[in-house]
Design a protein around this motif. Structure first.
Motif, PDB file in Angstrom:
ATOM      1  N   ALA A  12       0.833  -1.208   0.000  1.00 44.07           N
ATOM      2  CA  ALA A  12       0.000   0.000   0.000  1.00 44.07           C
ATOM      3  C   ALA A  12       0.867   1.258   0.000  1.00 44.07           C
ATOM      4  CB  ALA A  12      -0.940  -0.026   1.205  1.00 44.07           C
ATOM      5  N   GLU A  13       1.971   1.229   0.761  1.00 44.62           N
ATOM      6  CA  GLU A  13       2.847   2.407   0.807  1.00 44.62           C
ATOM      7  C   GLU A  13       3.420   2.679  -0.584  1.00 44.62           C
ATOM      8  OE1 GLU A  13       3.409  -0.245   3.076  1.00 44.62           O
ATOM      9  OE2 GLU A  13       1.984   0.787   4.385  1.00 44.62           O
ATOM     10  N   GLU A  14       3.869   1.601  -1.229  1.00 46.13           N
ATOM     11  CA  GLU A  14       4.470   1.773  -2.554  1.00 46.13           C
ATOM     12  C   GLU A  14       3.439   2.225  -3.592  1.00 46.13           C
ATOM     13  OE1 GLU A  14       7.657  -1.861  -1.759  1.00 46.13           O
ATOM     14  OE2 GLU A  14       5.873  -2.175  -2.983  1.00 46.13           O
ATOM     15  N   ALA A  15       2.180   1.838  -3.365  1.00 44.29           N
ATOM     16  CA  ALA A  15       1.144   2.140  -4.359  1.00 44.29           C
ATOM     17  C   ALA A  15       0.540   3.527  -4.185  1.00 44.29           C
ATOM     18  CB  ALA A  15       0.035   1.087  -4.276  1.00 44.29           C
ATOM     19  N   ALA A  16       0.906   4.207  -3.100  1.00 45.64           N
ATOM     20  CA  ALA A  16       0.270   5.507  -2.828  1.00 45.64           C
ATOM     21  C   ALA A  16       0.417   6.467  -4.012  1.00 45.64           C
ATOM     22  CB  ALA A  16       0.857   6.116  -1.560  1.00 45.64           C
ATOM     23  N   GLY A  17       1.584   6.437  -4.656  1.00 47.01           N
ATOM     24  CA  GLY A  17       1.808   7.341  -5.781  1.00 47.01           C
ATOM     25  C   GLY A  17       1.176   6.860  -7.085  1.00 47.01           C
ATOM     26  N   LEU A  18       0.555   5.684  -7.052  1.00 45.32           N
ATOM     27  CA  LEU A  18      -0.028   5.105  -8.272  1.00 45.32           C
ATOM     28  C   LEU A  18      -1.541   5.268  -8.335  1.00 45.32           C
ATOM     29  CD1 LEU A  18       1.650   1.561  -8.518  1.00 45.32           C
ATOM     30  CD2 LEU A  18       2.022   3.516 -10.026  1.00 45.32           C
ATOM     31  N   VAL A  58      -0.580  -6.242  -7.786  1.00 46.52           N
ATOM     32  CA  VAL A  58       0.364  -6.558  -8.853  1.00 46.52           C
ATOM     33  C   VAL A  58      -0.038  -5.734 -10.071  1.00 46.52           C
ATOM     34  CG1 VAL A  58       1.389  -8.329 -10.338  1.00 46.52           C
ATOM     35  CG2 VAL A  58       0.706  -8.916  -7.999  1.00 46.52           C
ATOM     36  N   THR A  59       0.910  -4.954 -10.580  1.00 42.10           N
ATOM     37  CA  THR A  59       0.649  -4.174 -11.786  1.00 42.10           C
ATOM     38  C   THR A  59       1.318  -4.833 -12.985  1.00 42.10           C
ATOM     39  OG1 THR A  59       2.595  -2.798 -11.332  1.00 42.10           O
ATOM     40  CG2 THR A  59       0.440  -1.958 -10.604  1.00 42.10           C
ATOM     41  N   ALA A  60       0.710  -4.614 -14.142  1.00 45.13           N
ATOM     42  CA  ALA A  60       1.301  -5.037 -15.418  1.00 45.13           C
ATOM     43  C   ALA A  60       1.556  -3.770 -16.212  1.00 45.13           C
ATOM     44  CB  ALA A  60       0.345  -5.951 -16.178  1.00 45.13           C
TER      45      ALA A  60
END
Ligand SMILES: CC(C)(COP(=O)(O)OP(=O)(O)OC[C@H]1O[C@@H](n2cnc3c(N)ncnc32)[C@H](O)[C@@H]1OP(=O)(O)O)[C@@H](O)C(=O)NCCC(=O)NCCS
Length: 187
Positions: A12-18, A58-60
């Motif tokens: 979640a922390e890593e995805a905040a900017g996404l 998981v992003t592609a």
């Protein structure tokens, strides 16, 4: 076939900017989806789900372009996930202890990137190495593509469920065994 495809896990922390990119793809995929698929509702859903312990995305991407993603989280012992489930169901089916079930909440691939196995790659990457006994997800009965995909990946329909949110559809409850690990409860 999928040259340049990159799959990546994000906390979640890593995805905040996404988040804006996740929302943008959602709105593209569900462009004609009506009130339930509104930006406001999805932003609230994402914000809530990203706070769950063990949330995994998981992003592609291809050349930096987000072409699909999948996310989910383990169901805690006290969960409202199963609210609105239709009986009959197997005894104990909705019992949770935080380790039993991994719930997949979203899986989507951008329209121009479908039928190339990207959803399968995302699905397999998310579930690989999970230690829960089973995974679950909700799929609309008339979602032909998703239904065909899930059945070909070993998912089974157990019953149906209508969540309590406004405008929520009635879904098929799908389940797949994911871990062969035998759990031994402490004496
Ligand atoms: C469902 C979805 C994620 C599938 O993505 P995808 O990358 O095209 O899926 P894959 O290429 O990995 O396809 C896997 C299998 O699903 C089935 N499938 C996928 N799209 C299909 C379609 N339009 N019609 C019939 N079967 C389909 C096929 O069995 C396919 O295998 P095959 O291509 O070897 O025949 C994509 O259509 C999508 O984003 N739909 C909108 C969002 C959505 O409905 N998400 C699921 C919510 S429950």
């Amino acid at each position: 076939m999928n040259e340049g495809l990159e799959l990546r896990h994000h906390t979640a922390e890593e995805a905040a900017g996404l988040i804006d990119r996740l929302v943008e793809l959602y709105l593209t995929v569900y462009a004609n989806g009506g009130e339930f698929h509104s930006e406001d509702r999805y932003r609230r859903q994402l914000a809530g789900h990203m706070q769950r312990d063990g949330w995994d995305l998981v992003t592609a991407t291809v050349g930096g372009e987000l072409v699909g993603y999948i996310y989910g989280f383990p169901l805690p012992a006290e969960t409202r996930w199963w609210g609105g489930i239709q009986e009959p169901i197997p005894a104990g089916f909705t019992d949770e202890d935080g380790k039993r079930t991994f719930a997949i909440s979203e899986l989507m691939v951008a329209p121009g990137w479908r039928r190339r196995g990207i959803a399968k790659s995302l699905h397999d990457e998310l579930l690989a190495g999970r230690t829960e006994d089973r995974a679950t997800l909700l799929a609309e009965p008339d979602n032909t593509a998703a239904q065909a995909a899930y059945r070909s990946w070993g998912w089974q329909k157990i019953t149906m469920l209508r969540p309590g949110w406004d405008h929520a559809p009635t879904y098929d409850v799908m389940v797949k065994q994911v871990s062969q690990t035998v759990r031994v409860d402490p004496l």
